[in-house]
Structures are given as C-alpha cells and as structure tokens.
Write a protein that holds these residues in place. Structure first.
Motif, mmCIF file in Angstrom:
data_model
loop_
_atom_site.group_PDB
_atom_site.id
_atom_site.type_symbol
_atom_site.label_atom_id
_atom_site.label_comp_id
_atom_site.label_asym_id
_atom_site.label_seq_id
_atom_site.Cartn_x
_atom_site.Cartn_y
_atom_site.Cartn_z
ATOM 1 N N SER A 1 39.858 22.453 19.500
ATOM 2 C CA SER A 1 40.373 22.952 20.774
ATOM 3 C C SER A 1 41.264 24.190 20.675
ATOM 4 O O SER A 1 41.726 24.679 21.701
ATOM 5 C CB SER A 1 41.166 21.834 21.468
ATOM 6 N N THR B 1 36.568 24.126 29.900
ATOM 7 C CA THR B 1 37.756 24.966 29.986
ATOM 8 C C THR B 1 37.520 26.213 30.841
ATOM 9 O O THR B 1 36.398 26.740 30.897
ATOM 10 C CB THR B 1 38.166 25.403 28.562
ATOM 11 N N ASP B 2 38.610 26.724 31.421
ATOM 12 C CA ASP B 2 38.518 27.984 32.174
ATOM 13 C C ASP B 2 38.244 29.177 31.258
ATOM 14 O O ASP B 2 37.902 30.262 31.730
ATOM 15 C CB ASP B 2 39.800 28.217 32.997
ATOM 16 N N GLU B 3 38.423 28.985 29.928
ATOM 17 C CA GLU B 3 38.219 30.119 29.011
ATOM 18 C C GLU B 3 36.778 30.615 29.011
ATOM 19 O O GLU B 3 36.501 31.726 28.566
ATOM 20 C CB GLU B 3 38.622 29.736 27.586
ATOM 21 N N TYR C 1 35.875 29.791 20.022
ATOM 22 C CA TYR C 1 36.147 28.544 20.766
ATOM 23 C C TYR C 1 35.515 28.600 22.151
ATOM 24 O O TYR C 1 34.758 27.691 22.539
ATOM 25 C CB TYR C 1 37.667 28.315 20.876
ATOM 26 N N ASN D 1 45.105 25.809 31.322
ATOM 27 C CA ASN D 1 45.979 25.412 30.205
ATOM 28 C C ASN D 1 46.786 24.159 30.517
ATOM 29 O O ASN D 1 47.564 24.145 31.464
ATOM 30 C CB ASN D 1 46.968 26.531 29.873
ATOM 31 N N LYS E 1 49.871 24.814 20.040
ATOM 32 C CA LYS E 1 49.687 25.434 21.352
ATOM 33 C C LYS E 1 51.023 25.998 21.836
ATOM 34 O O LYS E 1 52.086 25.543 21.408
ATOM 35 C CB LYS E 1 49.144 24.414 22.362
ATOM 36 N N LEU E 2 50.965 26.970 22.763
ATOM 37 C CA LEU E 2 52.153 27.751 23.110
ATOM 38 C C LEU E 2 53.384 26.888 23.416
ATOM 39 O O LEU E 2 54.438 27.056 22.782
ATOM 40 C CB LEU E 2 51.858 28.656 24.323
ATOM 41 N N PRO F 1 56.974 33.276 18.008
ATOM 42 C CA PRO F 1 56.022 34.402 17.895
ATOM 43 C C PRO F 1 55.308 34.699 19.220
ATOM 44 O O PRO F 1 54.527 33.881 19.708
ATOM 45 C CB PRO F 1 55.023 33.915 16.840
ATOM 46 N N TYR G 1 52.596 36.904 21.088
ATOM 47 C CA TYR G 1 51.448 37.770 20.795
ATOM 48 C C TYR G 1 51.476 38.996 21.723
ATOM 49 O O TYR G 1 51.470 38.850 22.960
ATOM 50 C CB TYR G 1 50.138 37.027 21.034
ATOM 51 N N ARG H 1 48.699 32.594 32.060
ATOM 52 C CA ARG H 1 48.010 31.307 31.992
ATOM 53 C C ARG H 1 48.461 30.464 33.195
ATOM 54 O O ARG H 1 49.586 30.591 33.665
ATOM 55 C CB ARG H 1 48.345 30.568 30.682
ATOM 56 N N ASN I 1 53.276 34.651 29.621
ATOM 57 C CA ASN I 1 53.797 33.855 28.502
ATOM 58 C C ASN I 1 55.296 34.043 28.288
ATOM 59 O O ASN I 1 56.015 33.077 28.036
ATOM 60 C CB ASN I 1 53.059 34.230 27.208
ATOM 61 N N ARG J 1 46.677 38.469 19.367
ATOM 62 C CA ARG J 1 45.474 37.691 19.023
ATOM 63 C C ARG J 1 44.244 38.578 19.244
ATOM 64 O O ARG J 1 44.133 39.197 20.318
ATOM 65 C CB ARG J 1 45.422 36.473 19.951
ATOM 66 N N HIS K 1 42.146 38.781 22.790
ATOM 67 C CA HIS K 1 43.046 37.973 23.634
ATOM 68 C C HIS K 1 42.752 38.175 25.126
ATOM 69 O O HIS K 1 42.854 39.291 25.633
ATOM 70 C CB HIS K 1 44.485 38.410 23.336
ATOM 71 N N TYR L 1 50.335 33.027 10.948
ATOM 72 C CA TYR L 1 51.515 33.813 11.335
ATOM 73 C C TYR L 1 52.110 34.671 10.224
ATOM 74 O O TYR L 1 52.849 35.610 10.524
ATOM 75 C CB TYR L 1 52.610 32.882 11.880
HETATM 76 O O1 DAU Z 1 42.783 27.772 29.244
HETATM 77 C C1 DAU Z 1 42.437 26.536 28.692
HETATM 78 C C2 DAU Z 1 42.608 26.604 27.199
HETATM 79 O O2 DAU Z 1 44.025 26.618 26.974
HETATM 80 C C3 DAU Z 1 41.985 25.430 26.456
HETATM 81 O O3 DAU Z 1 40.597 25.483 26.622
HETATM 82 C C4 DAU Z 1 42.323 25.467 24.967
HETATM 83 O O4 DAU Z 1 41.851 24.292 24.341
HETATM 84 C C5 DAU Z 1 43.826 25.546 24.810
HETATM 85 O O5 DAU Z 1 44.143 25.726 23.452
HETATM 86 C C6 DAU Z 1 44.400 26.705 25.626
HETATM 87 O O6 DAU Z 1 44.002 27.977 25.083
HETATM 88 P P1 DAU Z 1 45.014 29.226 25.011
HETATM 89 O O7 DAU Z 1 44.573 30.130 23.951
HETATM 90 O O8 DAU Z 1 45.277 29.784 26.353
HETATM 91 O O9 DAU Z 1 46.343 28.411 24.587
HETATM 92 P P2 DAU Z 1 47.485 28.711 23.512
HETATM 93 O O10 DAU Z 1 48.526 27.650 23.724
HETATM 94 O O11 DAU Z 1 46.955 28.897 22.147
HETATM 95 O O12 DAU Z 1 48.070 30.094 24.009
HETATM 96 C C7 DAU Z 1 48.580 30.252 25.311
HETATM 97 C C8 DAU Z 1 49.013 31.703 25.453
HETATM 98 O O13 DAU Z 1 50.139 31.936 24.592
HETATM 99 C C9 DAU Z 1 47.963 32.704 25.032
HETATM 100 O O14 DAU Z 1 48.056 33.853 25.854
HETATM 101 C C10 DAU Z 1 48.355 33.056 23.600
HETATM 102 C C11 DAU Z 1 49.867 32.964 23.628
HETATM 103 N N1 DAU Z 1 50.515 32.568 22.355
HETATM 104 C C12 DAU Z 1 50.086 31.416 21.769
HETATM 105 C C13 DAU Z 1 50.658 31.004 20.588
HETATM 106 C C14 DAU Z 1 50.181 29.745 19.906
HETATM 107 C C15 DAU Z 1 51.544 33.318 21.828
HETATM 108 O O15 DAU Z 1 51.951 34.359 22.405
HETATM 109 N N2 DAU Z 1 52.103 32.917 20.656
HETATM 110 C C16 DAU Z 1 51.694 31.800 19.993
HETATM 111 O O16 DAU Z 1 52.229 31.499 18.901
#
Ligand code: DAU
Ligand code: NAD
Length: 336
Positions: free
Chosen positions: A85, A125-127, A150, A179, A189-190, A205, A207, A214, A249, A273, A276, A333
């Motif tokens: 995921s 997922t919305d992705e 993914y 999300n 996850k964030l 961190p 990005y 989100r 974020n 990322r 992204h 990281y």
């Molecule tokens: O939108 C639904 C999706 O949400 C699900 O399908 C995925 O399974 C789930 O992991 C999630 O994906 P994201 O990539 O949106 O979630 P993530 O928590 O990894 O990141 C959320 C946002 O935060 C994204 O814009 C990237 C940013 N981020 C994430 C991490 C882990 C950062 O800026 N720094 C970080 O260290």
C-alpha cells in the motif's frame, strides 16, 4: 453475513474487522493475511477471541490456499484490502506491488468465480486518477492516470475486477478512497510518521515544497463506506470515498507539531518524491446519494484522536519500528 476479509491485519482492514465484530453486528469474519511488514495481529487483539472470528495466515497470490479457503468456508462476501500500500516502497521496489495487487486480486477473483461467491468488494484508491487540477474533482468516470507503480497496480486491479462483472456477470464492486488516517496506521505514511518523529524530536521530512494536497478520510468513515457499498451499492459500479478535509501537507504537519508542542524547526525539506501527484480531489456524490453514507469525523477531532492514540501506544509504535523499518527508513530518506 460471512465475510472473507483479506489484509485484515493491516491498518484499514483491521479497523474493518473490528467494526464487523462489534457487538452491534452478527457477522462472521475470516481474515486472510500474509503478515507482511504491514500486517500486525496486535491490531486485532480486542477481537481475537471472538467466536465469530478466524485468522488464516496466507498469501492472496497462492491459488491453492485461496481456493481451498473459499471452497471450505463459502463466504457471502469477499472484501479485498490486501495490498502493498505504500507509494515510496513501490518506487524503491516495484515488483511486490504488481505481485500482490495484480496477481493477488486475480487469484481472489478466480476463486470467487469458481465458487460463485455472492459478492466481491475490491478496495481501491483515488490515486488511480492521478493528480487533479483545481478546482476539479474526480468522479467515477474520470480518466485513469496512475503516476506510481503502486497506483498503476491498483488501476490495473480495478479494471481486472470490473472485467469480471462485464464478462462473467460476477457481482463485483470497486471503491476508491482518499488518504486514510487514524489509530494503528503504519508509521511510513505521512500522519503517523510525523507524529512519531515529532514525539522523538526527529526531523520531519517534507517532500518538495510540501504544498501537495490530500483529502483526509478518517479510517472508520472509510470502513462504514465500504460496508455501505456492500450493503446498498450496486454490483458493477465504482464508488469514490472522499474525506472530510483537503489540506496541503505542510498544514497537516504544522497541526501535528502544534498538538504535540514541538517547534516548526523540526520540519526539514527533502528531495521530492519522483512522480509526486500534486493534488487529489474526489467527488463522493454517487456513494452519498445511493447509500446515504457521509464522512462523519471532522479532521481536527480525528487528528486529535489519532495523536492521543499514538501517545498512549508508544510500545506499539516502538515494536513496529524495530527490525525492517529502519532499513526502509534509511533507504528512503538517507540520501534525500
Ligand atoms: O490517496 C490514497 C492513498 O493514500 C492510498 O492509496 C495509499 O495506500 C496511501 O499510502 C496514501 O498514499 P500517499 O502517497 O498520498 O500517502 P503518504 O502518507 O505516503 O503521503 C501523503 C503525502 O505526504 C504525499 O503528498 C507525500 C507526502 N510525504 C509523505 C511522507 C511519507 C512527505 O512529504 N513526507 C513523507 O515523509
Ligand atoms: P496496509 O499496508 O496497512 O495493510 C496491508 C495488509 O495486507 C497487511 O496486513 C499485509 O500483511 C496484507 N498483505 C499484503 N500482501 C498480502 C498478500 N500477498 N496476501 C495476503 N495479505 C497481504 O494497508 P492499508 O493502508 O490498510 O490499505 C488497505 C487497502 O486500502 C489497500 O488495498 C490500499 O490500496 C487501500 N487504500 C489505502 C488508503 C490509505 O490511505 N492507506 C487509501 C485508499 C485505499
């Protein structure tokens, strides 16, 4: 009803299993989970002894395991939460996402076809819609424009699932959620990563410029939506499940720092990322209109509940962060 839930030891799947086993319902639940790094039976400690619950340790890609289980238990519904995921992990190592998210979904669909399972709900997922320019929102007919391995694997599995409705008239429904956040989320996850790092005075961190948007959905709201789609949604349909608040974020991280009383200086900009997506935005009109579902948890309240949970469960976090987690953290990281 008798549910076969896959991935029920993960973040959302375990919330769904706990919801089904609540005293207010009478469902039986079989949970098929491989227990990858993200699967954790501690998430189900409150229901493990329920006579209505059974755990099966197994891989959704293993056709023999899946076929025997569906044949032996004859579930009324299969709900497929099992997946790799995390987007960052899918970028570092794409192979596992295609194996589980595509082959695993295919294996489940074939077992459901063979044994004529009355209902199949595929959790997506919305992705799959990719980045959405403001002020637009994606409805269920929006083009698929997956950006990461993914999201491409999820888009592929959605198409596969829906093809079983068209070709074999199987009663398949697909949900696409935004999300999620809440208790028991793996700290890759964030939101849980930022809470956990802030509590340990480690850098947070961010990005790129941190202005990616989100749409945050409390995990229990998501679980109620999946149930609504099973109970009142139509086979062959897709239902979007949007959140209660869209935020950049950096604003989310700022709220976390305020809540745990830590300084903004902990935020650290890191390399963005790859690929992204800038903004996710969903219309959930169809699900609301057809089933009466609504996202009930206000974001501030859900975030406070989540932060309180991580504060009160530091041992859970310490355990899931031991072992493999540090290797992943360094890979993702260290050189950013
Ligand atoms: O939108 C639904 C999706 O949400 C699900 O399908 C995925 O399974 C789930 O992991 C999630 O994906 P994201 O990539 O949106 O979630 P993530 O928590 O990894 O990141 C959320 C946002 O935060 C994204 O814009 C990237 C940013 N981020 C994430 C991490 C882990 C950062 O800026 N720094 C970080 O260290
Ligand atoms: P998670 O990573 O927390 O849990 C995944 C679970 O699936 C784990 O218990 C893991 O052990 C299990 N699993 C993985 N591979 C397996 C396999 N081959 N066989 C059996 N079990 C396997 O994931 P999550 O965040 O709870 O997401 C659950 C589902 O919801 C996924 O399909 C994901 O794509 C989808 N989704 C997640 C979000 C989100 O924000 N987290 C949003 C929308 C949709």
């Amino acid at each position: 009803m008798k549910f076969l839930v896959t991935g029920g030891a993960g973040f959302i799947g375990s919330a769904f299993v706990r919801m089904l086993l609540d005293a207010s319902r009478g469902d039986d639940v079989i949970n098929l989970d491989k227990l990858t790094y993200a699967g954790n039976l501690e998430n189900l400690a409150s229901v493990t002894h329920s006579p209505r619950y059974r755990f099966v340790h197994g891989d959704i890609c293993d056709a023999e395991v899946v076929n025997n289980l569906v044949s032996d238990t004859r579930p009324d519904v299969i709900v497929n939460f099992a997946a790799e995921s995390h987007v960052d992990r899918s970028i570092l190592s794409p192979a596992p996402v295609f194996e589980t998210n595509l082959r695993g979904t295919f294996t489940l669909l074939e077992a459901a076809r063979m044994h004529k399972t009355p209902r199949f709900l595929h959790v997506s997922t919305d992705e799959v819609y990719g980045s959405i320019d403001a002020p637009h929102e994606a409805n269920e007919g929006y083009p698929l424009r997956a950006s990461s391995p993914y999201s491409a694997s999820k888009a592929g599995s959605d198409l596969l699932a829906l093809s079983y409705f068209v070709t074999y008239k199987m009663p398949v429904t697909v949900t696409r959620a935004s999300n999620n956040y809440g208790p028991y989320q793996f700290p890759e996850k964030l939101i849980p990563l930022m809470i956990s790092n802030a509590m340990e005075d480690k850098p947070l961190p961010i990005y790129g410029d941190g202005m990616q948007i989100r749409d945050w959905l409390y995990v229990d709201d998501h679980c109620r939506a999946v149930l609504a789609a099973i109970e009142r949604g139509r086979p062959g349909e897709i239902y979007n499940i949007g959140g209660s608040r869209a935020l950049p974020n950096v604003e989310v991280v700022q709220l976390i720092l305020d809540a745990v009383g830590k300084p903004v200086s902990l935020m650290q900009t890191v390399t963005d990322r790859p690929g992204h997506d800038r903004r996710y935005a969903l219309s959930s009109h169809k699900l609301m209109q057809e089933t009466g579902w609504l996202a009930e948890m206000p974001f501030e309240k859900g975030l406070k509940t989540t932060i309180d949970w991580y504060r009160n469960n530091t041992e859970w976090t310490a355990r899931v962060k031991s072992g493999e987690y540090q290797n992943y953290y360094d890979r993702n990281y260290a050189n950013r």
